[in-house]
Design an enzyme around this catalytic site. Sequence first.
Site, PDB file in Angstrom:
ATOM      1  N   HIS A  31      43.312  40.347  34.102  1.00  8.64           N
ATOM      2  CA  HIS A  31      44.448  39.985  34.966  1.00  8.64           C
ATOM      3  C   HIS A  31      44.526  38.474  35.140  1.00  8.64           C
ATOM      4  O   HIS A  31      43.494  37.792  35.156  1.00  8.64           O
ATOM      5  CB  HIS A  31      44.412  40.719  36.306  1.00  8.64           C
ATOM      6  CG  HIS A  31      43.220  40.436  37.177  1.00  8.64           C
ATOM      7  ND1 HIS A  31      43.173  39.393  38.063  1.00  8.64           N
ATOM      8  CD2 HIS A  31      42.023  41.058  37.283  1.00  8.64           C
ATOM      9  CE1 HIS A  31      42.014  39.401  38.698  1.00  8.64           C
ATOM     10  NE2 HIS A  31      41.283  40.393  38.238  1.00  8.64           N
ATOM     11  N   ASP A  33      46.356  36.961  37.688  1.00 13.69           N
ATOM     12  CA  ASP A  33      46.530  36.522  39.078  1.00 13.69           C
ATOM     13  C   ASP A  33      45.160  36.318  39.713  1.00 13.69           C
ATOM     14  O   ASP A  33      44.148  36.801  39.204  1.00 13.69           O
ATOM     15  CB  ASP A  33      47.336  37.550  39.873  1.00 13.69           C
ATOM     16  CG  ASP A  33      46.607  38.876  40.011  1.00 13.69           C
ATOM     17  OD1 ASP A  33      46.153  39.413  38.974  1.00 13.69           O
ATOM     18  OD2 ASP A  33      46.441  39.371  41.137  1.00 13.69           O
ATOM     19  N   ASP A  65      37.030  35.320  37.763  1.00 12.56           N
ATOM     20  CA  ASP A  65      37.849  36.508  38.086  1.00 12.56           C
ATOM     21  C   ASP A  65      39.317  36.139  38.103  1.00 12.56           C
ATOM     22  O   ASP A  65      39.824  35.698  39.122  1.00 12.56           O
ATOM     23  CB  ASP A  65      37.394  37.057  39.440  1.00 12.56           C
ATOM     24  CG  ASP A  65      38.145  38.296  39.868  1.00 12.56           C
ATOM     25  OD1 ASP A  65      38.820  38.909  39.027  1.00 12.56           O
ATOM     26  OD2 ASP A  65      38.062  38.649  41.058  1.00 12.56           O
ATOM     27  N   GLU A 122      46.705  42.205  40.119  1.00 11.17           N
ATOM     28  CA  GLU A 122      45.515  43.015  40.419  1.00 11.17           C
ATOM     29  C   GLU A 122      44.969  42.689  41.796  1.00 11.17           C
ATOM     30  O   GLU A 122      44.607  43.576  42.565  1.00 11.17           O
ATOM     31  CB  GLU A 122      44.440  42.790  39.352  1.00 11.17           C
ATOM     32  CG  GLU A 122      43.368  43.872  39.329  1.00 11.17           C
ATOM     33  CD  GLU A 122      42.263  43.685  40.355  1.00 11.17           C
ATOM     34  OE1 GLU A 122      41.617  44.681  40.733  1.00 11.17           O
ATOM     35  OE2 GLU A 122      42.020  42.554  40.788  1.00 11.17           O
ATOM     36  N   GLU A 123      44.906  41.407  42.116  1.00  8.95           N
ATOM     37  CA  GLU A 123      44.317  41.008  43.403  1.00  8.95           C
ATOM     38  C   GLU A 123      45.225  41.378  44.576  1.00  8.95           C
ATOM     39  O   GLU A 123      44.804  41.339  45.726  1.00  8.95           O
ATOM     40  CB  GLU A 123      44.034  39.503  43.413  1.00  8.95           C
ATOM     41  CG  GLU A 123      43.107  39.020  42.298  1.00  8.95           C
ATOM     42  CD  GLU A 123      41.675  39.514  42.419  1.00  8.95           C
ATOM     43  OE1 GLU A 123      41.388  40.324  43.323  1.00  8.95           O
ATOM     44  OE2 GLU A 123      40.849  39.112  41.585  1.00  8.95           O
ATOM     45  N   HIS A 159      36.417  35.884  44.664  1.00  6.82           N
ATOM     46  CA  HIS A 159      37.128  36.068  45.940  1.00  6.82           C
ATOM     47  C   HIS A 159      36.655  35.108  47.030  1.00  6.82           C
ATOM     48  O   HIS A 159      37.288  35.019  48.067  1.00  6.82           O
ATOM     49  CB  HIS A 159      37.042  37.508  46.494  1.00  6.82           C
ATOM     50  CG  HIS A 159      37.611  38.541  45.578  1.00  6.82           C
ATOM     51  ND1 HIS A 159      37.995  39.806  46.012  1.00  6.82           N
ATOM     52  CD2 HIS A 159      37.876  38.521  44.255  1.00  6.82           C
ATOM     53  CE1 HIS A 159      38.466  40.491  44.982  1.00  6.82           C
ATOM     54  NE2 HIS A 159      38.390  39.730  43.904  1.00  6.82           N
TER      55      HIS A 159
HETATM   56 ZN   LIG Z   1      39.379  40.750  39.061  1.00  4.23          ZN
END
Ligand SMILES: [Zn+2]
Length: 471
Positions: free
Chosen positions: A113, A115, A146, A177-178, A442
Amino acid sequence: MTETPHPLPSTDPSSASSSSRAAELHSALDTVFDEVVEDLTSLVAIPSIAWPSFDPSHVAASADAVARLARDTGFTDVEVLTAATDSGEAGAPAVVARRDGPEGAPVVVLYAHHDVQPTGDEALWDTPPFVATRRGDRIFGRGAADDKAGILVHLTALRLLGDDLGVGVVLFVEGEEEAGSPSFRNFLRDHRERLAGDVIVVADSGNWQVGTPALTTSLRGMASLEFTVTTLDHAVHSGMYGGVVPDAALAMTKLLGTLHDDDGAVAVEGLRAEQSTDVDYGETALRRDSGVLDGVELIGRGPLASRMWTQPALTVIGLDLPHVDVSSNTLQHAVRAKLSIRIAPGDTPASALTAVKDHLRAHAPFGARVAFGAEEGGSPWCADLSDPVVGTAMEALTRGFGTDSVQIGLGGSIPFIADLLEEFPRASILVTGVEDPDARAHSANESLHVPDFRSAIVSEALLLEALGRGA
Ligand SMILES: [Zn+2]
């Protein structure tokens, strides 16, 4: 990315060992790696946060940048596509690129992903979040691990293999996705033909330790449940009735106390639990990483990894009681709570929710009434370990990293895995990734471990070659 290097001749497995093939791929990667880091840097520079309150033009820009990289890697059939959410809003743009393989060859879907998570408090970052910054073995930046590195693992593996590919490939790079993938299911349905494949490689997880590759073979599911405990038809004076009339707070806290036993293990009957895992956490590292205070004991039973991956967890995440500052001498007539349930692989959200509701009804003290409110569920997942593709992937990881690969679980969920399986029930799903325990996805100071990134690229190239040979 500039130009595609000369493809390396595929290794005939009967004449050369696959570890020397890994060495060949590593040295081919040496020649292009600076460009790969440049590409990663340019992707990290785009603040592609797909949350509704952020500027969507950045997500559009990152989709375009990924599409460009896909063309540079040799894809001619590249599209930026969207689907609507269930409520009719436009989903974020995803990149889908296709390349046919030889007649009858398997088709491999490479998922990542583009995003990213918001940065949070930028003051907590040691380097600017959208400037990829190399420090020692790591590259810092939001999305560096990520999952913009995941995109480049796919593209660079293909770049190393050049035109000499024994499989068809679908590159599928999602853009939300996030943000919980709100249009993902509709996207799979709307673009089913373009996305269909035999093996789906999801590069959005991590490895066991720096230097130790892992295939993620199980994910816990999750469910949530709101419920209200009621004992009176209205609140009353605690001096007049306290000591004889049960208040809802007392009933609720006693009821919540029945959800775990004295070890802190979940005491709800009917929830599936498994204790075996391939590897286990050390308690010292776990205590350090989680911030458990000195003297506070860990809860549950069995290997620590099993408590996080293959046993259920149950947490009170919300409780409606008057705030202390405004509390009065009152017996509460009703109290509402919200539970979060992590569901072990092999269980289902419906079955887990039924078990928890049955428990709450059966254990309500003093005849208190229990009423249920909103609930949600996401399925756990467990790889089919009898699928030979799992062994092929483990072998490719072992060769690419030069260290035995292990199988790990994830205590959290990747809800879209269930969506993928629903749409493509016969596909093999391989969950890989570039994160390591210190990647801090994150969080502030997210980073990518560069040597593992390189090994992940080589591993994926080996995997694609093996799948092309029908392994
Ligand atoms: Zn991810």
